[in-house]
Design a protein around this motif. Structure first.
Motif, PDB file in Angstrom:
ATOM      1  N   THR A 104      -4.368   7.354   4.706  1.00  0.00           N
ATOM      2  CA  THR A 104      -3.738   7.220   3.379  1.00  0.00           C
ATOM      3  C   THR A 104      -4.501   8.040   2.349  1.00  0.00           C
ATOM      4  OG1 THR A 104      -2.779   5.034   3.777  1.00  0.00           O
ATOM      5  CG2 THR A 104      -3.215   5.621   1.502  1.00  0.00           C
ATOM      6  N   SER A 135       0.873   4.187  -2.899  1.00  0.00           N
ATOM      7  CA  SER A 135       0.561   5.581  -2.577  1.00  0.00           C
ATOM      8  C   SER A 135       1.693   6.508  -3.012  1.00  0.00           C
ATOM      9  CB  SER A 135       0.315   5.711  -1.075  1.00  0.00           C
ATOM     10  OG  SER A 135      -0.216   6.973  -0.758  1.00  0.00           O
ATOM     11  N   LYS A 141       0.833  -1.212   0.000  1.00  0.00           N
ATOM     12  CA  LYS A 141       0.000   0.000   0.000  1.00  0.00           C
ATOM     13  C   LYS A 141       0.864   1.257   0.000  1.00  0.00           C
ATOM     14  CE  LYS A 141      -4.227  -1.695   0.171  1.00  0.00           C
ATOM     15  NZ  LYS A 141      -5.237  -1.401  -0.867  1.00  0.00           N
ATOM     16  N   GLY A 142       1.970   1.229   0.742  1.00  0.00           N
ATOM     17  CA  GLY A 142       2.868   2.380   0.785  1.00  0.00           C
ATOM     18  C   GLY A 142       3.480   2.664  -0.568  1.00  0.00           C
ATOM     19  N   TYR A 156      -2.787   3.221   5.894  1.00  0.00           N
ATOM     20  CA  TYR A 156      -3.991   2.577   5.364  1.00  0.00           C
ATOM     21  C   TYR A 156      -4.824   2.002   6.505  1.00  0.00           C
ATOM     22  CZ  TYR A 156      -6.916  -0.697   2.721  1.00  0.00           C
ATOM     23  OH  TYR A 156      -7.972  -1.376   2.214  1.00  0.00           O
TER      24      TYR A 156
END
Length: 406
Positions: free
Chosen positions: A325, A292, A288-289, A315
């Motif tokens: 996020t 993003s 997820k990082g 998140y």
């Protein structure tokens, strides 16, 4: 036949006399007193309840009155500010009118002077002043410069005042365009940490004898496991730390699968489920990082892995109902658009806005204010001081020094 009716009448009369002559001892003399006492208690309760309602109404009325007074004070303040602005504009208009008349007079005088200068040569001017031709021209230039710079300070002050008055209007116009162009997904958090139970037997095994299993699970994370909250078929995972709640959720789902096969549950299985779930959630944070960071036009491969993980942890973090996020992405996009509009550095503004809440990735674990933690994290990874400062002051922890700080 008459004898039969007579016998029936005697029987009924005897029964009636039996009930009428029943001893008074069978009646409870305390019952009326008890009813009266209960009625008095109920009346007292009603009186107290009414008194509390009256007090609550009085408090509500006082609060409403106070709110109205504050609103009136704010309105008076706004009216006062507008009157001050109008007065300043009026003063500037008067001063501008005076200045215009002065300039008109000067222009008229200069026109006459020009006519005279045209009639006379520079040589004549030099002869009369005793200066050389170059000196005479230099003196004329100085006089002209002095005339042009007359009231320069006043004009500068007037321009600043007009800028301050017009700034909110321009800011609203810019924000309106930015919001229209932004078009990102809603940042409202959709994370849910409930687990559907497929077999009631699993609940008992999860709790364990004397609650030993559930206590052990809650001590590992820590979280609160809640049973039968509205829906008896759902186990809810509670707690402040949403990241750990999701680890617990995944661990419970694993345990439910294992129990179905093995028919038992012990501490070793609970620990294994938690460890595996934590690794999977942290891997999801990394993913997820990276997503993003890439969305911001940055390179995840050139971003410190620890920072990528922190971005992903957001998140599993909420603030005022928003997924952090999503909020960080919104702010990064908006800051870049605003920077383009006002002519400041879009990369500095975007990264500062994107990372401004990065401290929330660890604040539940280490404690401390999230803006201070954001500053420490960005300094740790040697980010541009302008990015660090702009991210840090988003809650007014320090002065705004550059346009990006606002």
């Amino acid at each position: 036949m008459e004898i039969a009716f007579l016998l029936i009448g005697l029987a009924l009369g005897g029964a009636g006399m039996f009930f009428l002559m029943k001893p008074a001892d069978d009646l409870d003399p305390e019952k009326p007193r008890e009813l009266l006492k209960n009625a008095e208690k109920e009346a007292q309760h009603v009186r107290e309840d009414n008194r509390e309602k009256i007090k609550a109404m009085q408090r509500a009325l006082e609060a409403e009155e106070k709110s109205m007074e504050e609103s009136f004070e704010k309105m008076e303040s706004v009216i006062g500010q507008k009157e001050e602005i109008l007065n300043r504009k009026e003063e500037r208009n008067k001063a501008a009118q005076t200045s215009k008349e002065t300039l008109d007079g000067e222009l008229k005088r200069l026109a006459e002077e020009e006519k005279k200068l045209t009639e006379n040569t520079v040589g004549e001017l030099s002869k009369r002043s005793g200066l050389t031709r170059e000196k005479a021209l230099e003196e004329a230039r100085r006089e002209l410069e002095a005339l042009v710079t007359t009231n320069a300070e006043w004009r500068k002050k007037s321009a600043l005042e007009e800028l301050e008055e017009d700034a909110p209007r321009h800011a609203k116009a810019i924000l309106q365009v930015v919001i229209q162009r932004l078009g990102v997904e809603s940042s409202v958090d959709k994370n849910h940490t409930g687990v559907i139970v497929k077999d009631d037997k699993f609940k008992g095994l999860l709790v364990g004898k004397g609650g030993v299993n559930i206590e052990y699970l809650e001590s590992l994370l820590p979280v609160s496991i809640i049973f039968n909250l509205g829906d008896t078929a759902t186990i809810h995972v509670g707690g402040v730390n949403l990241l750990r709640r999701n680890i617990a959720k995944k661990a419970i789902e694993k345990m439910q699968t294992w129990v179905k096969k093995k028919g038992s549950l012990d501490h070793e299985m609970i620990k294994q489920a938690v460890d595996e779930s934590e690794k999977e959630i942290m891997a999801l944070c990394d993913k997820k990082g990276a997503e993003s960071i890439k969305l911001m036009g940055l390179d995840p491969a050139k971003t410190p892995p620890e920072l990528v993980n922190y971005v992903g942890r957001l998140y599993f973090r909420t603030s005022y109902g928003q997924n952090v996020t999503g909020h960080s992405n919104e702010m990064g996009f908006a800051a870049r658009l605003i920077a383009d509009f006002i002519g400041t550095d879009p990369q500095i503004a975007m990264q500062a806005a994107f990372y401004h809440d990065i401290g929330k990735a660890i604040d539940h674990d280490v404690g401390g204010a999230h803006d201070d933690l954001s500053k420490e994290i960005l300094e740790k990874f040697n980010y541009d001081p302008r990015i660090v400062h702009a991210a840090w002051v988003h809650h007014d922890k320090g002065p705004c020094e550059n346009p990006e700080d606002f």
